[in-house]
Design a protein around this motif. Structure first.
Motif, PDB file in Angstrom:
ATOM      1  N   ARG A  90       0.838  -1.197   0.000  1.00 59.94           N
ATOM      2  CA  ARG A  90       0.000   0.000   0.000  1.00 59.94           C
ATOM      3  C   ARG A  90       0.869   1.242   0.000  1.00 59.94           C
ATOM      4  O   ARG A  90       1.933   1.280   0.632  1.00 59.94           O
ATOM      5  CB  ARG A  90      -0.916   0.007   1.227  1.00 59.94           C
ATOM      6  CG  ARG A  90      -2.009  -1.043   1.179  1.00 59.94           C
ATOM      7  CD  ARG A  90      -2.684  -1.187   2.530  1.00 59.94           C
ATOM      8  NE  ARG A  90      -3.341   0.039   2.951  1.00 59.94           N
ATOM      9  CZ  ARG A  90      -4.605   0.357   2.678  1.00 59.94           C
ATOM     10  NH1 ARG A  90      -5.348  -0.456   1.943  1.00 59.94           N
ATOM     11  NH2 ARG A  90      -5.132   1.482   3.122  1.00 59.94           N
ATOM     12  N   VAL A  91       0.422   2.269  -0.699  1.00 57.68           N
ATOM     13  CA  VAL A  91       1.122   3.546  -0.773  1.00 57.68           C
ATOM     14  C   VAL A  91       0.100   4.646  -0.519  1.00 57.68           C
ATOM     15  O   VAL A  91      -0.923   4.723  -1.202  1.00 57.68           O
ATOM     16  CB  VAL A  91       1.794   3.746  -2.150  1.00 57.68           C
ATOM     17  CG1 VAL A  91       2.405   5.134  -2.252  1.00 57.68           C
ATOM     18  CG2 VAL A  91       2.860   2.677  -2.387  1.00 57.68           C
ATOM     19  N   SER A  92       0.377   5.499   0.452  1.00 58.44           N
ATOM     20  CA  SER A  92      -0.563   6.566   0.785  1.00 58.44           C
ATOM     21  C   SER A  92      -0.479   7.698  -0.232  1.00 58.44           C
ATOM     22  O   SER A  92       0.548   7.905  -0.874  1.00 58.44           O
ATOM     23  CB  SER A  92      -0.277   7.106   2.192  1.00 58.44           C
ATOM     24  OG  SER A  92       1.003   7.721   2.222  1.00 58.44           O
ATOM     25  N   ILE A  93      -1.565   8.433  -0.364  1.00 54.67           N
ATOM     26  CA  ILE A  93      -1.622   9.650  -1.172  1.00 54.67           C
ATOM     27  C   ILE A  93      -2.000  10.782  -0.228  1.00 54.67           C
ATOM     28  O   ILE A  93      -3.127  10.855   0.258  1.00 54.67           O
ATOM     29  CB  ILE A  93      -2.650   9.545  -2.308  1.00 54.67           C
ATOM     30  CG1 ILE A  93      -2.329   8.360  -3.226  1.00 54.67           C
ATOM     31  CG2 ILE A  93      -2.694  10.848  -3.115  1.00 54.67           C
ATOM     32  CD1 ILE A  93      -3.386   8.104  -4.297  1.00 54.67           C
ATOM     33  N   ASP A  94      -1.054  11.655   0.056  1.00 51.99           N
ATOM     34  CA  ASP A  94      -1.278  12.756   0.989  1.00 51.99           C
ATOM     35  C   ASP A  94      -1.803  13.987   0.249  1.00 51.99           C
ATOM     36  O   ASP A  94      -1.645  14.103  -0.974  1.00 51.99           O
ATOM     37  CB  ASP A  94       0.013  13.073   1.725  1.00 51.99           C
ATOM     38  CG  ASP A  94       0.509  11.883   2.544  1.00 51.99           C
ATOM     39  OD1 ASP A  94      -0.349  11.139   3.063  1.00 51.99           O
ATOM     40  OD2 ASP A  94       1.737  11.684   2.649  1.00 51.99           O
TER      41      ASP A  94
END
Length: 346
Positions: free
Chosen positions: A165-169
């Motif tokens: 998973r990779v967050s999008i800020d």
């Protein structure tokens, strides 16, 4: 004909790997392969310079590969029989394809001893298809990911080896998210190299009926619909900025590129959507539906990003100017709903 020569294989190590790559995600994978004691990269295949320059987010793999003594083949079609023969002569244990925009054919997929591994910048089966990070950001999503899979002839349909998973800020752009996606890909590859090189990597088949398929994006789809909430316009701009062709508004029939906006705050000034409300020291304030947002970087068509306030002064952009409204059918098309309307002429 292929222009690269096949290296001598007098003493074949156990981890012979061919890397096929074109864009920024491939750089992290190449670096990981170069530093791994388990493998020997025996060739890097990357597009010719003239083709690479047409790709958004293109990366130079030839330079670091050549510096490391790895043969480089500049080729845009890896399915040509000559290229398949070149790869077969290398006797690879594994082919790694990353940041490659074309499907690998059955002939090439059958060459490496333990298959071909590839990556897709989403949590498959969600968001198969083109530009998954860009689509995720412009749709306001807060999480994306990277999936490592064993490639098959389909588009993003291979068995899943691993996912991260990779967050999008809120202040992320397509470039900053893709940097994290690339690191996740390199980490997954290094973690699974021992199993991949013995043909024992975990694999989980995808459900062909699950997930969605993203439409292909074109530069013309970057037009900004100012009749959307400020947060949606902000997401639109940061999804399409450098190294991609960019978002733009239409002013007197000409493109005005919008490269960066400040995340909207509560109780921003309001006005008719697309109306330039002010040129402030920090940027150009443009109204959207139910509020406004501050454009901090913009330019004319074909120009690099520039501070918005100074560009506006040079271009004569003043309060009271108004960006053109986007017709409803165009607004649907740019969001991936429906065919390209005939009136798209910019």
């Amino acid at each position: 004909m292929c222009s690269a020569s096949v290296p001598s294989a007098s003493a074949r190590p156990t981890g012979r790997v061919v890397l096929i790559g074109a864009v920024h995600e491939a750089q992290a994978v190449l670096a990981a392969l170069l530093h791994s004691p388990l493998v020997r990269p025996v060739a890097v295949i990357t597009p010719p310079d003239e083709e690479r320059r047409r790709l958004s987010g293109a990366a130079d793999l030839a330079g670091p590969a050549a510096a490391a003594g790895i043969p480089v083949l500049r080729e845009g079609d890896v399915n040509r029989p000559e290229v398949v023969a070149f790869v077969r002569a290398l006797d690879p244990d594994l082919v790694v394809a990353v940041g490659w925009t074309r499907l690998l054919g059955r002939d090439l997929l059958s060459v490496p001893r333990h298959g071909c591994v590839g990556f897709h910048a989403s949590l498959l089966p969600q968001h198969r298809g083109r530009a998954p990070v860009n689509w995720a950001i412009l749709r306001g999503e807060t999480v994306t990911g990277n999936t490592m899979m064993l490639l098959d002839p389909g588009a993003d349909t291979g068995d899943i080896v691993d996912q991260r998973r990779v967050s999008i800020d809120p202040e992320d752009t397509c470039a900053t998210v893709y940097e994290r996606v690339a690191r996740a890909g390199a980490e997954m590859l290094l973690a699974h190299l021992p199993a991949l090189l013995t043909g024992n990597a975990p694999r989980r088949p995808q459900d062909p009926a699950a997930g969605d398929v993203l439409p292909r994006r074109t530069p013309a789809m970057g037009v900004i619909d100012w009749d959307r909430p400020p947060r949606a316009v902000h997401d639109w701009v940061r999804a399409l900025t450098v190294p991609y062709p960019g978002a733009f508004g239409l002013l007197d029939g000409e493109r005005v590129m919008v490269w960066r906006t400040r995340p909207p705050r509560r109780e921003e000034p309001e006005g008719a959507p697309g109306l330039v409300l002010d040129v402030e020291p920090g940027g150009v304030r443009v109204a959207a539906r139910g509020g406004s947002l501050l454009v901090t970087e913009m330019s004319g068509r074909g120009e690099p990003p520039q501070p918005a306030a100074s560009w506006a002064r040079r271009a004569g952009l003043r309060p009271g100017a108004r960006f053109a409204a986007v017709p409803p059918e165009v607004a649907r098309w740019v969001l991936g709903h429906g065919p390209r309307p005939q009136e798209v002429a910019w």
